[in-house]
Scaffold this motif. Structure first.
Motif, PDB file in Angstrom:
ATOM      1  N   VAL A 202       0.821  -1.208   0.000  1.00 39.34           N
ATOM      2  CA  VAL A 202       0.000   0.000   0.000  1.00 39.34           C
ATOM      3  C   VAL A 202       0.853   1.256   0.000  1.00 39.34           C
ATOM      4  O   VAL A 202       0.478   2.282  -0.584  1.00 39.34           O
ATOM      5  N   GLU A 203       2.028   1.197   0.629  1.00 36.88           N
ATOM      6  CA  GLU A 203       2.886   2.393   0.685  1.00 36.88           C
ATOM      7  C   GLU A 203       3.287   2.872  -0.711  1.00 36.88           C
ATOM      8  O   GLU A 203       3.534   4.063  -0.910  1.00 36.88           O
ATOM      9  N   GLU A 204       3.368   1.944  -1.677  1.00 30.88           N
ATOM     10  CA  GLU A 204       3.781   2.290  -3.039  1.00 30.88           C
ATOM     11  C   GLU A 204       2.611   2.388  -4.007  1.00 30.88           C
ATOM     12  O   GLU A 204       2.804   2.651  -5.191  1.00 30.88           O
ATOM     13  N   ALA A 205       1.393   2.165  -3.539  1.00 26.43           N
ATOM     14  CA  ALA A 205       0.232   2.167  -4.421  1.00 26.43           C
ATOM     15  C   ALA A 205      -0.165   3.593  -4.798  1.00 26.43           C
ATOM     16  O   ALA A 205      -0.025   4.525  -3.998  1.00 26.43           O
ATOM     17  N   THR A 206      -0.658   3.751  -6.015  1.00 27.20           N
ATOM     18  CA  THR A 206      -1.163   5.063  -6.439  1.00 27.20           C
ATOM     19  C   THR A 206      -2.656   5.197  -6.148  1.00 27.20           C
ATOM     20  O   THR A 206      -3.140   6.304  -5.918  1.00 27.20           O
ATOM     21  N   GLN A 207      -3.381   4.071  -6.174  1.00 27.26           N
ATOM     22  CA  GLN A 207      -4.819   4.097  -5.918  1.00 27.26           C
ATOM     23  C   GLN A 207      -5.199   2.922  -5.028  1.00 27.26           C
ATOM     24  O   GLN A 207      -4.636   1.842  -5.130  1.00 27.26           O
ATOM     25  N   VAL A 208      -6.177   3.174  -4.166  1.00 26.70           N
ATOM     26  CA  VAL A 208      -6.712   2.134  -3.304  1.00 26.70           C
ATOM     27  C   VAL A 208      -8.231   2.197  -3.377  1.00 26.70           C
ATOM     28  O   VAL A 208      -8.822   3.254  -3.171  1.00 26.70           O
ATOM     29  N   ILE A 209      -8.843   1.084  -3.701  1.00 26.46           N
ATOM     30  CA  ILE A 209     -10.303   0.976  -3.758  1.00 26.46           C
ATOM     31  C   ILE A 209     -10.757   0.123  -2.586  1.00 26.46           C
ATOM     32  O   ILE A 209     -10.328  -1.025  -2.455  1.00 26.46           O
ATOM     33  N   ILE A 210     -11.599   0.675  -1.727  1.00 27.50           N
ATOM     34  CA  ILE A 210     -12.033  -0.019  -0.520  1.00 27.50           C
ATOM     35  C   ILE A 210     -13.519  -0.310  -0.637  1.00 27.50           C
ATOM     36  O   ILE A 210     -14.340   0.616  -0.676  1.00 27.50           O
ATOM     37  N   THR A 211     -13.867  -1.570  -0.669  1.00 29.16           N
ATOM     38  CA  THR A 211     -15.265  -1.938  -0.923  1.00 29.16           C
ATOM     39  C   THR A 211     -15.627  -3.250  -0.248  1.00 29.16           C
ATOM     40  O   THR A 211     -15.981  -4.221  -0.906  1.00 29.16           O
ATOM     41  N   THR A 212     -15.508  -3.286   1.081  1.00 27.72           N
ATOM     42  CA  THR A 212     -15.998  -4.450   1.812  1.00 27.72           C
ATOM     43  C   THR A 212     -17.495  -4.263   2.051  1.00 27.72           C
ATOM     44  O   THR A 212     -18.081  -3.235   1.706  1.00 27.72           O
ATOM     45  N   ASP A 213     -18.116  -5.252   2.684  1.00 31.16           N
ATOM     46  CA  ASP A 213     -19.566  -5.177   2.890  1.00 31.16           C
ATOM     47  C   ASP A 213     -19.945  -4.544   4.223  1.00 31.16           C
ATOM     48  O   ASP A 213     -21.102  -4.569   4.623  1.00 31.16           O
ATOM     49  N   ARG A 214     -18.966  -3.938   4.930  1.00 27.43           N
ATOM     50  CA  ARG A 214     -19.237  -3.307   6.227  1.00 27.43           C
ATOM     51  C   ARG A 214     -18.663  -1.890   6.231  1.00 27.43           C
ATOM     52  O   ARG A 214     -17.481  -1.687   5.916  1.00 27.43           O
ATOM     53  N   ASP A 215     -19.483  -0.918   6.590  1.00 26.99           N
ATOM     54  CA  ASP A 215     -19.023   0.471   6.621  1.00 26.99           C
ATOM     55  C   ASP A 215     -17.947   0.687   7.673  1.00 26.99           C
ATOM     56  O   ASP A 215     -16.996   1.445   7.449  1.00 26.99           O
ATOM     57  N   ASP A 216     -18.069   0.039   8.843  1.00 32.87           N
ATOM     58  CA  ASP A 216     -17.065   0.240   9.876  1.00 32.87           C
ATOM     59  C   ASP A 216     -15.703  -0.300   9.442  1.00 32.87           C
ATOM     60  O   ASP A 216     -14.658   0.326   9.687  1.00 32.87           O
ATOM     61  N   SER A 217     -15.695  -1.439   8.737  1.00 33.42           N
ATOM     62  CA  SER A 217     -14.439  -1.976   8.218  1.00 33.42           C
ATOM     63  C   SER A 217     -13.847  -1.063   7.160  1.00 33.42           C
ATOM     64  O   SER A 217     -12.622  -0.866   7.098  1.00 33.42           O
ATOM     65  N   ASN A 218     -14.711  -0.479   6.329  1.00 35.80           N
ATOM     66  CA  ASN A 218     -14.226   0.438   5.300  1.00 35.80           C
ATOM     67  C   ASN A 218     -13.585   1.677   5.912  1.00 35.80           C
ATOM     68  O   ASN A 218     -12.556   2.170   5.432  1.00 35.80           O
ATOM     69  N   VAL A 219     -14.188   2.191   6.980  1.00 38.41           N
ATOM     70  CA  VAL A 219     -13.632   3.371   7.650  1.00 38.41           C
ATOM     71  C   VAL A 219     -12.268   3.052   8.258  1.00 38.41           C
ATOM     72  O   VAL A 219     -11.295   3.797   8.091  1.00 38.41           O
TER      73      VAL A 219
END
Length: 365
Positions: A202-219
């Motif tokens: 993740v430290e070298e990533a340009t984009q991160v897409i976060i899409t689990t089925d739980r809002d608290d996990s996404n936060v």
């Protein structure tokens, strides 16, 4: 593929699983075991058919039964050879010389080859992971590989993003199999843990897409990603609209409210089936119309958005988005990017002649 217990261990330790190339080691191992069993069974059948040509020193007059045939076959193939059972007839000796001996050699080669194959496969896996880590930079990390995550990956790939630059982070189970079927690397584990995200680079990533089925996990995942990488562009989904501001505060650059988006599409389809069809067309890749972002052509500088062949709906200038009728973008300027609606047959982000600093014939004249 790893079994359930292995997946559980992998999920705890952020295990890296690269997509398989060809047969898996477990499938190859199963094939080798089946072949080994086949050799043993064939040898048992040969000995049993000619059982009268053998003598058992422990029971000279009794002949061989099925158990003796199995015993003789296994000790012969494994080269143990206790010598208590031996072929005495010409036919039995010929069968041992020209059939059983080649089977014994094949059995030993199979046994040794399987051991070497397992060791070599593990070595290749470690080497692939090490090489993958070395070259993994400027990539996309997708947290959660359910319906939304898989659709996001498919959209990226269809628009020219290499599968090798996409890494999936998921807790495991069916998501790992799905990601492998799509040719994507997977890091199994909880994406709220920094160690798991670090294994995904993740430290070298340009984009991160976060899409689990739980809002608290996404936060929590968004907070962790932002802590590890201050410059990554984070797109996150939330199920409920009231959680969108919290997601923004956690560091997400863009927040998509899935329940609101689906609800609006359902409402539009109910009020106007035709409008609902058009909206679905815009969201469906490869058919009809596409919403796309493209560079401004050199020949289009100074023109009005409404005068262009593409249907311009917005203009991106200095990282700000303006609607096409906004007075700020009455005349298009160098560096602008256009949000357009155009035929799906054109790759949305594909360069065109006259973009990216290229000179057109009209300008040279």
């Amino acid at each position: 593929m790893p079994d359930d217990q292995e997946r559980h261990e992998q999920s705890r330790h952020g295990y890296v699983v690269l997509p398989d190339r060809g047969n898996t080691i477990w499938r190859a191992l199963a094939q080798r075991i089946a072949l080994g069993i086949g050799i043993v069974v064939l040898t048992v059948v040969l000995v049993w058919i000619d059982r009268g040509g053998y003598v058992d020193s422990n029971d000279p007059g009794g002949g061989l039964d099925l158990i003796d045939s199995i015993y003789y076959s296994t000790v012969t193939l494994s080269t143990t050879g206790y010598g208590d059972i031996a072929p005495v007839s010409e036919s039995a000796r010929l069968v041992n010389a020209f059939v059983v001996t080649p089977l014994r050699v094949a059995f030993l080669v199979l046994l040794i080859g399987t051991t070497l194959e397992v060791a070599a496969t593990q070595g290749r896996r470690l080497f692939r992971i090490a090489r993958w880590r070395k070259h993994m930079s400027d990539h996309v990390v997708i947290v959660g590989y359910g319906t939304k995550g898989r659709s996001a990956a498919e959209t990226l790939v269809n628009n020219g993003v290499s599968r090798e630059t996409i890494v999936v982070v998921d807790k495991g189970g069916a998501a790992v199999s799905d990601a492998h079927a799509d040719g994507l690397a997977v890091v199994t584990g909880d994406a709220t843990r920094s160690g798991v995200l670090q294994r995904a680079g993740v430290e070298e990533a340009t984009q991160v897409i976060i899409t689990t089925d739980r809002d608290d996990s996404n936060v929590l995942s968004t907070l962790t990603v932002r802590q590890l990488n201050a410059n990554a562009y984070i797109v996150a989904s939330v199920r409920e609209h009231e959680n969108a501001p919290l997601m923004k505060q956690s560091g997400a650059n863009s927040v998509i409210t899935s329940s609101d988006a689906v609800g609006r599409l359902l409402g539009l389809s109910s009020l106007s089936p035709t409008l609902g069809t058009v909206m679905e067309d815009l969201l469906t890749y490869g058919e009809g119309l596409e919403v796309a972002e493209r560079d401004l052509l050199v020949s289009e500088v100074g023109q009005q958005p409404q005068s262009l062949p593409d249907q311009v709906i917005a203009v991106v200038r200095d990282e700000n988005v303006y609607r096409y009728f906004d007075p700020t973008v009455t005349q298009l300027a160098r560096g602008d990017r256009l949000i357009v609606v155009r035929p799906a047959r054109e790759l949305p982000w594909a360069p065109r002649p006259g973009t990216h600093g290229e000179e057109t014939d009209a300008e040279e004249a």
